[in-house]
Scaffold this motif. Structure first.
Motif, PDB file in Angstrom:
ATOM      1  N   PRO A  79      -3.106   8.089   0.367  1.00  0.00           N
ATOM      2  CA  PRO A  79      -4.022   9.159  -0.032  1.00  0.00           C
ATOM      3  C   PRO A  79      -5.149   8.636  -0.920  1.00  0.00           C
ATOM      4  O   PRO A  79      -4.881   8.082  -1.980  1.00  0.00           O
ATOM      5  CB  PRO A  79      -3.131  10.150  -0.781  1.00  0.00           C
ATOM      6  CG  PRO A  79      -1.844   9.462  -1.036  1.00  0.00           C
ATOM      7  CD  PRO A  79      -1.760   8.241  -0.200  1.00  0.00           C
ATOM      8  N   VAL A 125      -0.984   8.560  10.545  1.00  0.00           N
ATOM      9  CA  VAL A 125      -1.576   8.956   9.250  1.00  0.00           C
ATOM     10  C   VAL A 125      -2.512   7.891   8.676  1.00  0.00           C
ATOM     11  O   VAL A 125      -3.423   8.212   7.928  1.00  0.00           O
ATOM     12  CB  VAL A 125      -0.501   9.339   8.184  1.00  0.00           C
ATOM     13  CG1 VAL A 125       0.249  10.581   8.601  1.00  0.00           C
ATOM     14  CG2 VAL A 125       0.436   8.185   7.889  1.00  0.00           C
ATOM     15  N   ASN A 146       0.779  -1.233   0.000  1.00  0.00           N
ATOM     16  CA  ASN A 146       0.000   0.000   0.000  1.00  0.00           C
ATOM     17  C   ASN A 146       0.810   1.283   0.000  1.00  0.00           C
ATOM     18  O   ASN A 146       0.253   2.352  -0.233  1.00  0.00           O
ATOM     19  CB  ASN A 146      -0.915   0.044   1.234  1.00  0.00           C
ATOM     20  CG  ASN A 146      -1.920  -1.072   1.231  1.00  0.00           C
ATOM     21  OD1 ASN A 146      -2.903  -1.003   0.516  1.00  0.00           O
ATOM     22  ND2 ASN A 146      -1.676  -2.115   2.012  1.00  0.00           N
ATOM     23  N   ILE A 200       4.850   1.971  -3.301  1.00  0.00           N
ATOM     24  CA  ILE A 200       4.754   2.495  -4.668  1.00  0.00           C
ATOM     25  C   ILE A 200       5.203   3.961  -4.676  1.00  0.00           C
ATOM     26  O   ILE A 200       5.810   4.420  -5.640  1.00  0.00           O
ATOM     27  CB  ILE A 200       3.341   2.310  -5.268  1.00  0.00           C
ATOM     28  CG1 ILE A 200       3.289   2.879  -6.673  1.00  0.00           C
ATOM     29  CG2 ILE A 200       2.246   2.946  -4.439  1.00  0.00           C
ATOM     30  CD1 ILE A 200       2.404   2.179  -7.623  1.00  0.00           C
ATOM     31  N   MET A 223      -3.133   8.701   4.882  1.00  0.00           N
ATOM     32  CA  MET A 223      -2.340   7.818   4.021  1.00  0.00           C
ATOM     33  C   MET A 223      -2.957   6.424   4.065  1.00  0.00           C
ATOM     34  O   MET A 223      -3.393   6.003   5.137  1.00  0.00           O
ATOM     35  CB  MET A 223      -0.892   7.738   4.512  1.00  0.00           C
ATOM     36  CG  MET A 223      -0.080   8.987   4.270  1.00  0.00           C
ATOM     37  SD  MET A 223       0.425   9.106   2.564  1.00  0.00           S
ATOM     38  CE  MET A 223       0.342  10.864   2.317  1.00  0.00           C
TER      39      MET A 223
END
Ligand code: HEC
Length: 468
Positions: free
Chosen positions: A95, A87, A56, A59, A93
């Motif tokens: 996002p 976050v 997740n 990247i 996150m």
């Protein structure tokens, strides 16, 4: 007789109680098992955390990724364990501003409650490493393309960014001339420096071969912040008009980029582009974010994947709101210290199948919602963004095409926050902000809803748009 009946009733009651108890015990056992299965007492990096981060986060959070720090090695992750827990719990996150309870999209990045709890527990327990041999392999990230080997590559003129510079919004021309007209299935933007290229919205200028002598004449870049040129003046500077001063055709949104978003590839037979012999890509903006202590020359480029045949069902597009087929109502003039609600609505004349949507606002955006009202009164949900985030303006592709019947009204609603409470407010104290004929400066506002669609064909609503 009676006693027999009574006895029978008693056994029935007993049996019922036994059944109930068994069910209860089974349920309890199951939840206990589930819990221990989902989150072990001790959570470690190599066993539970790395798989979540690698699926997740990496990247963007890896060397050469778009984020400024990496979450690949144990050390990097341990240092950021607390902030990663925070976050993710706050769903900042990964996002993904669109509300998944409203509508779902291809490639959505959303952590499960379980993943969030694991990251939390790991941080709380001091971020232990776990057995080294349990560490999964990092996914293979392609170099030079997120899609494959392109048939053609066109360089964007390199751009110099001074150290410690702030946001730059550029209008960029990337001209090309080909031996013959052809077709493309996909056009991909590849950033030179991933951590400074913020986003790109690119159209294609299609020249009539005999109306334009030199597609390479004119400037390649106009800085929309430093240069106070109007859009039309900027187009002149870039040498976009035909030889006789008229304007060539423009196809909107053929190439878009946002960190972490892989090029929009639709299933076979859908989408694709006609590439004229003479043309240009026009980024109607290329946004560079902040730079740090180093000067940078950014050399981005475009990858083109050819198609053998003309697009069977070329995608079409319209937009409502600023510069769209329906206006923003009331006018987008946002008084200082105020919250402003606007909408735009448009009744479609024919059945369409929506593929992709893109809501667009600038820094004062607070929330965004869009839906279609059918003639029979039913609502078709399109998107809800409860907490607008200027930095993450995705092109959202539906998992399956969404049919909107003729006579439906597409409604987009936006809320703007021009108070001090809005931490993104570019002005302190707040000032009057409005749209200025589609000015893209982040300090002017816009309200747009862009819709990519096909004319409806029987069965479209069953076609999956997931290509992996
Ligand atoms: C689409 C790209 C992308 C993905 C996916 C992503 N991030 Fe980020 N993340 C960013 C960017 C960009 C920033 C802004 C700071 C920067 O540029 O490094 C950021 C910032 C952060 C921060 C710092 C927040 C702050 O307040 O400074 C943390 C912590 C973080 N990400 C953790 C994660 C975790 C954990 C995941 C996965 C669950 C994740 N990110 C997924 C792009 C991404």
């Amino acid at each position: 007789m009676e006693s027999w009946q009574e006895e029978d009733l008693m056994t029935m009651k007993k049996n019922k109680a036994i059944i109930l108890l068994t069910v209860l015990v089974a349920l309890l056992l199951q939840t206990a098992c589930n819990n221990s299965e989902s989150i072990p007492a001790t959570v470690t990096f190599t066993e539970q955390v790395a798989p979540i981060l690698y699926n997740n986060c990496t990247i963007c959070h890896r060397p050469g990724g778009s984020a400024h720090f990496s979450l690949v090695t144990y050390d990097e992750c341990r240092k950021n364990a607390g902030s990663a827990a925070y976050v993710t719990k706050e769903r900042i996150m990964p996002p993904w501003p669109a509300d998944p309870h409203y509508t779902q999209f291809v490639g959505q990045r959303i952590l499960s409650e379980r993943d969030i709890k694991i990251l939390q527990q790991w941080a709380d327990e001091g971020a232990p490493e776990g057995p080294k041999d349990k560490l999964p392999a990092l996914p293979a990230y392609p170099i030079g393309s997120d899609i494959g080997t392109p048939d053609m590559r066109i360089a964007v003129q390199p751009y110099f960014l001074k150290a410690n510079s702030t946001d730059q919004f550029l209008l960029v021309k990337v001209p090309f001339q080909l031996p013959a007209d052809t077709f493309a299935s996909l056009i991909e933007f590849v950033p030179g420096h991933k951590n400074v290229v913020h986003h790109v919205n690119g159209d294609m200028v299609k020249y009539d071969f005999y109306k334009k002598t030199d597609v390479f004449a004119g400037d390649r870049i106009v800085n929309m912040v430093e240069d106070t040129a109007s859009l039309l003046q900027a187009f002149q500077k870039l040498g976009l008009p035909n030889d006789d001063g008229s304007y060539p055709t423009l196809q909107k949104s053929v190439v878009n980029y946002l960190p972490g978003v892989v090029g929009q590839k639709y299933p076979e037979g859908i989408g694709g582009y006609f590439l004229p012999r003479k043309g240009a890509f026009l980024f109607n903006d290329l946004h560079y974010g902040f730079t740090n202590k180093d000067d940078i020359w950014d050399s981005s480029y475009i990858n083109i994947f050819f198609a053998k045949s003309p697009p069977k069902r070329p995608v079409q597009e319209f937009q409502i709101g600023t510069l769209g087929v329906a206006p923003v109502e009331p006018d987008l003039i946002i008084q200082p210290d105020s919250i402003k609600h606007v909408y735009s609505k448009y009744t479609i004349p024919a059945d369409i199948s929506i593929l992709t949507i893109n809501p667009h606002m600038h820094l004062l955006g607070k929330s965004f919602k869009a839906y279609a009202l059918q003639p029979n009164g039913d609502t078709i949900r399109l998107i809800s963004i409860p907490r607008w985030d200027f930095n993450w303006q995705y092109f959202y592709t539906f998992k399956k095409m969404v049919k909107i019947p003729a006579g439906s009204t597409i409604v987009a609603e936006g809320v703007y926050d021009n108070t001090r409470q809005n931490l993104n407010n570019p002005f302190s104290p707040p000032q009057l902000v409005r749209d200025r004929n589609g000015s893209m400066k982040a300090t002017d506002e816009m309200f747009q809803f862009i819709i990519t669609y096909l004319p409806y064909e029987q069965g479209d609503e069953n076609i999956s748009l997931e290509t992996k």
